[in-house]
Design an enzyme around this catalytic site. Structure first.
Site, PDB file in Angstrom:
ATOM      1  N   HIS A   1      39.026 -26.397  -7.764  1.00  0.00           N
ATOM      2  CA  HIS A   1      38.493 -25.783  -6.552  1.00  0.00           C
ATOM      3  C   HIS A   1      37.502 -26.700  -5.825  1.00  0.00           C
ATOM      4  O   HIS A   1      37.084 -26.394  -4.716  1.00  0.00           O
ATOM      5  CB  HIS A   1      37.871 -24.415  -6.847  1.00  0.00           C
TER       6      HIS A   1
ATOM      7  N   ASP B   1      42.019 -24.654 -13.280  1.00  0.00           N
ATOM      8  CA  ASP B   1      40.885 -25.106 -12.465  1.00  0.00           C
ATOM      9  C   ASP B   1      40.347 -26.465 -12.924  1.00  0.00           C
ATOM     10  O   ASP B   1      39.148 -26.659 -13.025  1.00  0.00           O
ATOM     11  CB  ASP B   1      39.757 -24.064 -12.458  1.00  0.00           C
TER      12      ASP B   1
ATOM     13  N   GLY C   1      27.855 -25.753  -6.682  1.00  0.00           N
ATOM     14  CA  GLY C   1      27.623 -27.192  -6.695  1.00  0.00           C
ATOM     15  C   GLY C   1      27.621 -27.755  -8.100  1.00  0.00           C
ATOM     16  O   GLY C   1      27.857 -28.938  -8.310  1.00  0.00           O
ATOM     17  N   ASN C   2      27.331 -26.887  -9.097  1.00  0.00           N
ATOM     18  CA  ASN C   2      27.419 -27.295 -10.497  1.00  0.00           C
ATOM     19  C   ASN C   2      28.867 -27.409 -10.960  1.00  0.00           C
ATOM     20  O   ASN C   2      29.145 -27.983 -12.011  1.00  0.00           O
ATOM     21  CB  ASN C   2      26.704 -26.296 -11.405  1.00  0.00           C
ATOM     22  N   SER C   3      29.784 -26.821 -10.201  1.00  0.00           N
ATOM     23  CA  SER C   3      31.184 -26.819 -10.599  1.00  0.00           C
ATOM     24  C   SER C   3      31.681 -28.241 -10.844  1.00  0.00           C
ATOM     25  O   SER C   3      31.511 -29.123 -10.005  1.00  0.00           O
ATOM     26  CB  SER C   3      32.046 -26.164  -9.523  1.00  0.00           C
TER      27      SER C   3
ATOM     28  N   GLY D   1      57.872 -18.423 -24.353  1.00  0.00           N
ATOM     29  CA  GLY D   1      59.030 -17.570 -24.158  1.00  0.00           C
ATOM     30  C   GLY D   1      58.846 -16.219 -24.812  1.00  0.00           C
ATOM     31  O   GLY D   1      59.807 -15.609 -25.311  1.00  0.00           O
TER      32      GLY D   1
ATOM     33  N   VAL E   1      56.203 -12.443 -24.771  1.00  0.00           N
ATOM     34  CA  VAL E   1      55.116 -11.633 -24.225  1.00  0.00           C
ATOM     35  C   VAL E   1      54.666 -10.659 -25.303  1.00  0.00           C
ATOM     36  O   VAL E   1      55.433 -10.289 -26.199  1.00  0.00           O
ATOM     37  CB  VAL E   1      55.556 -10.856 -22.959  1.00  0.00           C
TER      38      VAL E   1
END
Length: 460
Positions: free
Chosen positions: A102, A132, A206-208, A265, A267
């Site tokens: 991001h 992310d 901003g720490n991201s 493959g 769930v």
């Protein structure tokens, strides 16, 4: 007594003043401050300034509390330059950097500023929105300071940590705290998914992409998200574990442009107290498998619906996010040891970790001019397509990869599954294109969108 305490205090202060600067190695030394550790670590933490071009829709109803929601697609679009600010961590002397998706995702211009104020441009080698994370390469031949990665599976709750980044753009900042929790999943705000280390070290915008380090200066995680109601830090921050970062770096160096993770493959659902009681387990934990694809490597290893997965490579798993994380860290091509209640017995089986098979063939095709809906891109569904478009595991038939202009105006969307056209089943691309070419005057289409099935009718 007072004189003795004063004498001891003076001796302690004198020893502090004459001691050599070094990394704290004990609780007593940590009490003296983190300055040596910060001095060692901060050169490898960078500020990142990214620019991206986004399409912005201009509408006369913008800002109207009622009409802006009714006319979201009304108006023209224009390009707009969007700036983002975040942090990153140098992981090698040749300038490999990790940051958040991001922060740098879809960026057209990336500028990296080091702690000593040197500036460089950088290119994105690999990025993944779901996790992310993004791996960048500095455009420089200079040798760079870097932080070593620690095995994040050895991180313990209660460890002292430092968060280093550039909150609110004020400049590089260091905050301290402890590891508050492990195996956090589904709790962070934003696009990031999966498995996190939780810390109370203050993390702000901003720490991201910044560093979460231990008292030895090793990187244990990449700061990514916070849990907040106000927008500021409430002492609940999340970091992506270093072991997943290591797999990203390995794939980036191998030339991958997109992150590839193993395909189960399968769930299932987390085992709660009621399910544990019905299965004869002494406590809740693990994942009970509810469905398996015919091509699943778990099925090939002898696992069936109703079996319970309790661990991956010796690490316990309690939900799907943890299981996916463990498989991603192991990587495609490896063999995972899956422990659980399998065929009614506690046992460990070996599972080959594979990419989702891109077979049977997609046979991608675009509908022609004579079609009732021209310009639509269609593909046969296989496991790779299921993963690409986030379809239900056992989906079959034909998926809309691109509805085209006419299809989009008719209400079709990317990822729609076409089940039938004019009452005839459409098991593959050839059947869909044939039915659309033959349509006259009126058209009906059976469409599955997520868990919903709808019939769409058109007048041609």
């Amino acid at each position: 007594m007072i004189r003795a305490i004063a004498t001891a205090l003076c001796l302690s202060l004198a020893s502090i003043a004459t001691a050599d600067t070094q990394i704290p190695n004990s609780r007593a030394e940590i009490a003296l401050g983190f300055a040596p550790l910060v001095k060692q670590a901060t050169p490898a933490v960078v500020n990142i300034y990214a620019k991206r071009v986004v399409a912005v829709r201009e509408s006369p109803f913008q800002g109207d509390p009622f009409f802006q929601n009714l006319f979201r697609e009304f108006g023209t679009t224009r390009p707009k330059v969007q700036n983002s600010l975040g942090s990153g961590v140098i992981l090698s002397s040749d300038g490999i950097i990790v940051s958040n998706y991001h922060v740098v995702g879809m960026a057209t211009d990336i500028r990296v500023v080091l702690n000593d104020r040197r500036e460089f441009t950088a290119d994105v080698l690999l990025s993944d929105q779901a996790n992310d994370l993004a791996i960048l390469q500095l455009n420089s031949t200079e040798e760079m300071p870097f932080l070593p990665l620690r095995d994040s599976d050895n991180v313990a709750v209660g460890e002292l940590v430092l968060a280093i980044g550039n909150p609110f753009g004020v400049g590089q900042t260091v905050s301290s705290g402890i590891v508050s929790g492990l195996a956090r999943s589904g709790t962070a705000a934003g696009a990031g998914q999966g498995y996190f280390i939780q810390t109370d070290a203050p993390i702000n915008p901003g720490n991201s992409g910044g560093a979460l380090i231990d008292v030895n200066g090793d990187l244990i995680g990449i700061n990514t998200r916070i849990l907040t109601r106000s927008g500021g830090s409430n002492g609940i921050g999340f970091a992506i574990p270093a072991n997943l970062v290591a797999e990203f770096v390995q794939q980036a160096r191998a030339g991958n442009r997109q992150f590839e993770k193993p395909w189960a493959g399968a769930v299932g659902q987390s085992v709660d107290a009621d399910i544990a009681d019905s299965l004869g387990l002494d406590r809740p934990g693990g994942i009970v498998i509810s469905a398996l694809h015919a091509a699943s490597p778990y099925r090939a290893a002898g696992i069936r619906s109703g079996d319970v997965i309790l661990s991956v490579d010796g690490q316990p798993v309690t939900n799907g996010a943890e299981m996916v994380f463990r498989m991603a860290v192991a990587g495609i091509g490896s063999v995972a040891k899956i422990g659980g209640l399998i065929d009614g017995k506690h046992q460990v089986v070996e599972v080959d970790l594979i990419a989702p098979p891109d077979s049977p063939a997609r046979n991608q095709a675009t509908t022609g001019r004579k079609s009732a809906i021209p310009g639509m891109v269609l593909s046969n569904i296989n496991p790779a397509v299921v993963v690409q478009f986030g379809l239900p595991l056992l989906s079959q038939g034909v998926v809309v990869e691109d509805p085209g202009d006419i299809g989009a105006r008719a209400g079709l969307r990317v990822g729609d599954i076409l089940l039938e056209v004019d009452g005839r089943a459409t098991p593959d691309v050839a059947a869909v294109t044939k039915a659309l070419d033959a349509a006259k005057n009126r058209l009906s289409m059976g469409v599955q969108r997520g868990a919903r099935r709808v019939v769409m009718r058109f007048r041609l």
